[in-house]
Design a protein around this motif. Structure first.
Motif, mmCIF file in Angstrom:
data_model
loop_
_atom_site.group_PDB
_atom_site.id
_atom_site.type_symbol
_atom_site.label_atom_id
_atom_site.label_comp_id
_atom_site.label_asym_id
_atom_site.label_seq_id
_atom_site.Cartn_x
_atom_site.Cartn_y
_atom_site.Cartn_z
ATOM 1 N N THR A 71 0.833 -1.209 0.000
ATOM 2 C CA THR A 71 0.000 0.000 0.000
ATOM 3 C C THR A 71 0.870 1.263 0.000
ATOM 4 O O THR A 71 0.492 2.264 -0.616
ATOM 5 N N GLY A 72 2.040 1.214 0.650
ATOM 6 C CA GLY A 72 2.938 2.373 0.654
ATOM 7 C C GLY A 72 3.366 2.717 -0.773
ATOM 8 O O GLY A 72 3.355 3.887 -1.186
ATOM 9 N N LEU A 75 0.473 4.264 -2.678
ATOM 10 C CA LEU A 75 0.232 5.661 -2.274
ATOM 11 C C LEU A 75 1.321 6.569 -2.848
ATOM 12 O O LEU A 75 1.031 7.665 -3.343
ATOM 13 N N ARG A 76 2.587 6.082 -2.833
ATOM 14 C CA ARG A 76 3.668 6.916 -3.390
ATOM 15 C C ARG A 76 3.462 7.153 -4.885
ATOM 16 O O ARG A 76 3.823 8.198 -5.411
ATOM 17 N N MET A 93 1.688 11.014 5.095
ATOM 18 C CA MET A 93 2.847 10.099 5.047
ATOM 19 C C MET A 93 4.098 10.789 5.602
ATOM 20 O O MET A 93 4.864 10.187 6.351
ATOM 21 N N GLY A 97 1.804 9.517 9.821
ATOM 22 C CA GLY A 97 0.460 9.067 10.195
ATOM 23 C C GLY A 97 -0.060 8.012 9.236
ATOM 24 O O GLY A 97 0.688 7.527 8.373
ATOM 25 N N LEU A 98 -1.338 7.657 9.370
ATOM 26 C CA LEU A 98 -1.937 6.645 8.499
ATOM 27 C C LEU A 98 -3.030 7.254 7.632
ATOM 28 O O LEU A 98 -3.857 8.040 8.114
ATOM 29 N N VAL A 99 -3.040 6.876 6.388
ATOM 30 C CA VAL A 99 -4.085 7.275 5.451
ATOM 31 C C VAL A 99 -5.372 6.541 5.852
ATOM 32 O O VAL A 99 -5.308 5.490 6.502
ATOM 33 N N VAL A 104 -7.306 2.754 1.749
ATOM 34 C CA VAL A 104 -6.382 1.634 1.502
ATOM 35 C C VAL A 104 -7.143 0.318 1.262
ATOM 36 O O VAL A 104 -6.741 -0.493 0.434
ATOM 37 N N GLY A 126 2.509 -4.108 4.282
ATOM 38 C CA GLY A 126 2.090 -2.809 4.823
ATOM 39 C C GLY A 126 0.581 -2.680 4.943
ATOM 40 O O GLY A 126 0.066 -1.597 5.209
ATOM 41 N N ARG A 129 -2.893 -2.413 8.441
ATOM 42 C CA ARG A 129 -2.108 -1.688 9.435
ATOM 43 C C ARG A 129 -2.956 -1.278 10.631
ATOM 44 O O ARG A 129 -2.428 -0.696 11.586
ATOM 45 N N GLN A 133 -8.799 -2.396 9.147
ATOM 46 C CA GLN A 133 -8.307 -2.875 7.843
ATOM 47 C C GLN A 133 -8.275 -4.404 7.812
ATOM 48 O O GLN A 133 -8.589 -5.031 6.800
ATOM 49 N N ARG A 201 13.416 8.208 0.214
ATOM 50 C CA ARG A 201 12.036 8.600 0.476
ATOM 51 C C ARG A 201 11.991 9.812 1.401
ATOM 52 O O ARG A 201 12.819 9.905 2.309
ATOM 53 N N ARG A 212 6.539 7.273 12.846
ATOM 54 C CA ARG A 212 6.024 6.052 12.192
ATOM 55 C C ARG A 212 6.077 4.870 13.154
ATOM 56 O O ARG A 212 5.194 4.009 13.155
HETATM 57 P P1 AMP Z 1 5.348 2.118 3.835
HETATM 58 O O1 AMP Z 1 5.855 2.237 2.432
HETATM 59 O O2 AMP Z 1 4.667 0.820 4.090
HETATM 60 O O3 AMP Z 1 6.426 2.436 4.849
HETATM 61 O O4 AMP Z 1 4.223 3.213 3.985
HETATM 62 C C1 AMP Z 1 4.518 4.603 3.870
HETATM 63 C C2 AMP Z 1 3.356 5.441 4.425
HETATM 64 O O5 AMP Z 1 2.173 5.208 3.628
HETATM 65 C C3 AMP Z 1 2.922 5.096 5.837
HETATM 66 O O6 AMP Z 1 3.729 5.758 6.816
HETATM 67 C C4 AMP Z 1 1.464 5.588 5.847
HETATM 68 O O7 AMP Z 1 1.398 6.999 5.969
HETATM 69 C C5 AMP Z 1 0.997 5.225 4.440
HETATM 70 N N1 AMP Z 1 0.415 3.853 4.411
HETATM 71 C C6 AMP Z 1 0.941 2.761 3.811
HETATM 72 N N2 AMP Z 1 0.145 1.682 3.989
HETATM 73 C C7 AMP Z 1 -0.898 2.104 4.728
HETATM 74 C C8 AMP Z 1 -2.042 1.462 5.278
HETATM 75 N N3 AMP Z 1 -2.266 0.147 5.102
HETATM 76 N N4 AMP Z 1 -2.916 2.205 5.991
HETATM 77 C C9 AMP Z 1 -2.720 3.534 6.188
HETATM 78 N N5 AMP Z 1 -1.656 4.191 5.711
HETATM 79 C C10 AMP Z 1 -0.742 3.503 4.997
#
Ligand code: AMP
Ligand code: ADP
Length: 277
Positions: A71-72, A75-76, A93, A97-99, A104, A126, A129, A133, A201, A212
């Motif tokens: 999911t990260g 989102l990126r 991000m 925090g969390l989306v 997701v 990921g 979380r 979810q 990143r 985080r």
């Molecule tokens: P990651 O690449 O897994 O380290 O995710 C980077 C950022 O994306 C996280 O710090 C969150 O802000 C957001 N993110 C990724 N996956 C999720 C998820 N399952 N739920 C909410 N936010 C997420």
């Protein structure tokens, strides 16, 4: 008795033929020594930022020919395309925090429904979380008449994560990750596969990591408990060398094979020795 013996013999021959045919087809599909398998995998990788989820997931994908949904990374990709969701997500991000859960969950559902790679199963990295979810994933799978096989937790001390995160380099298009010291690319700041530049990143700094990690302990640790009670949870020591972590994962998959073989052997032995049933 003669009839029974003949029937058992005949069924053995049928089973032998089916097994032989299956093996031949699998070898044609995957090649004899590719190490790939025709089994389907449905699993999640849980662990704090830097635990090694993104490092191990491509190896699992290669082994099972399934999809790897991070999911990260998704989102990126929205952030890079500057979509409205991407703009909103970037702020969250960068603050660690969390989306929102709905967003997701929707992204994962879309992939499971439409990504052809997911026909061979999936590795979720990921996600989930948060407990909502995890509940969302359960109902998605229930609707598909599927179950999760493994919830693997990559366990590691927070103290080891600062060096991993601040030295991480990523190839944005593929999500491949390297490390300046622990896993350097062949050519500095260059992806080994495409030759494209690597980047750091924007949330891979010590300050964002602190937030985080706090988010992980508050909101994702309960997800571990959610799966711990289900019987599919297994933990791996993620502070080991990457190859050792991979071996621990293989041991989990080999455990499955051993289980499948022993139940298959049970059926065969019951056919061969009907009186033992
Ligand atoms: P990651 O690449 O897994 O380290 O995710 C980077 C950022 O994306 C996280 O710090 C969150 O802000 C957001 N993110 C990724 N996956 C999720 C998820 N399952 N739920 C909410 N936010 C997420
Ligand atoms: P995650 O996806 O869990 O956030 P990554 O797989 O991207 O973590 O790994 C974070 C960083 O640590 C990367 O730079 C990666 O090269 C490095 N890394 C991953 N696994 C190990 C390991 N077992 N030992 C040392 N460094 C590792």
């Amino acid at each position: 008795m003669g009839y029974l013996e003949d029937e058992v013999k005949r069924l053995h021959t049928v089973l032998g033929n089916v097994e032989g045919r299956l093996k031949a087809l699998e070898e044609r599909q995957f090649g004899k020594s590719s190490g790939k398998t025709a089994e389907e995998i449905r699993m999640i990788l849980i662990g704090p930022p830097g635990a090694g989820k993104g490092t191990q997931a491509p190896k699992i994908k290669e082994k099972f020919s399934c999809c790897h949904l991070a999911t990260g990374d998704m989102l990126r990709s929205q952030v890079a395309k500057k979509t409205p969701l991407g703009r909103e997500a970037k702020k969250i991000m960068d603050q660690g925090g969390l989306v929102s859960d709905d967003i997701v969950i929707g992204m994962i559902k879309e992939e499971l429904d439409h990504n052809p790679e997911c026909k061979g199963g999936f590795i979720l990295d990921g996600f989930p979380r948060t407990v909502p979810q995890a509940v969302g994933l359960d109902s998605m799978l229930q609707a598909r008449k599927q179950t999760l096989q493994h919830a693997v937790e990559l366990q590691i001390d927070d103290a080891l994560l600062v060096a991993r995160i601040t030295g991480r380099l990523v190839h944005p298009a593929s999500g491949r990750s390297y490390h300046a010291t622990f896993n350097p690319p062949q050519k500095p700041m260059t992806d080994d596969v495409t030759g494209e530049p690597l980047v750091q990143r924007s949330d891979d700094n010590a300050e964002a990591l602190k937030k985080r990690l706090a988010t992980y302990h508050q909101q994702t640790a309960p997800v571990v408990d959610y799966y711990r009670n289900t019987g599919i949870w297994k933990a791996i020591d993620a502070s080991q060398e990457p190859n050792q972590v991979w071996k621990s994962l293989l041991a989990i998959f080999d455990g499955d094979k051993a289980k499948a073989q022993s139940s298959g052997a049970g059926i065969l032995s019951r056919i061969a020795h009907p009186s033992r049933s």
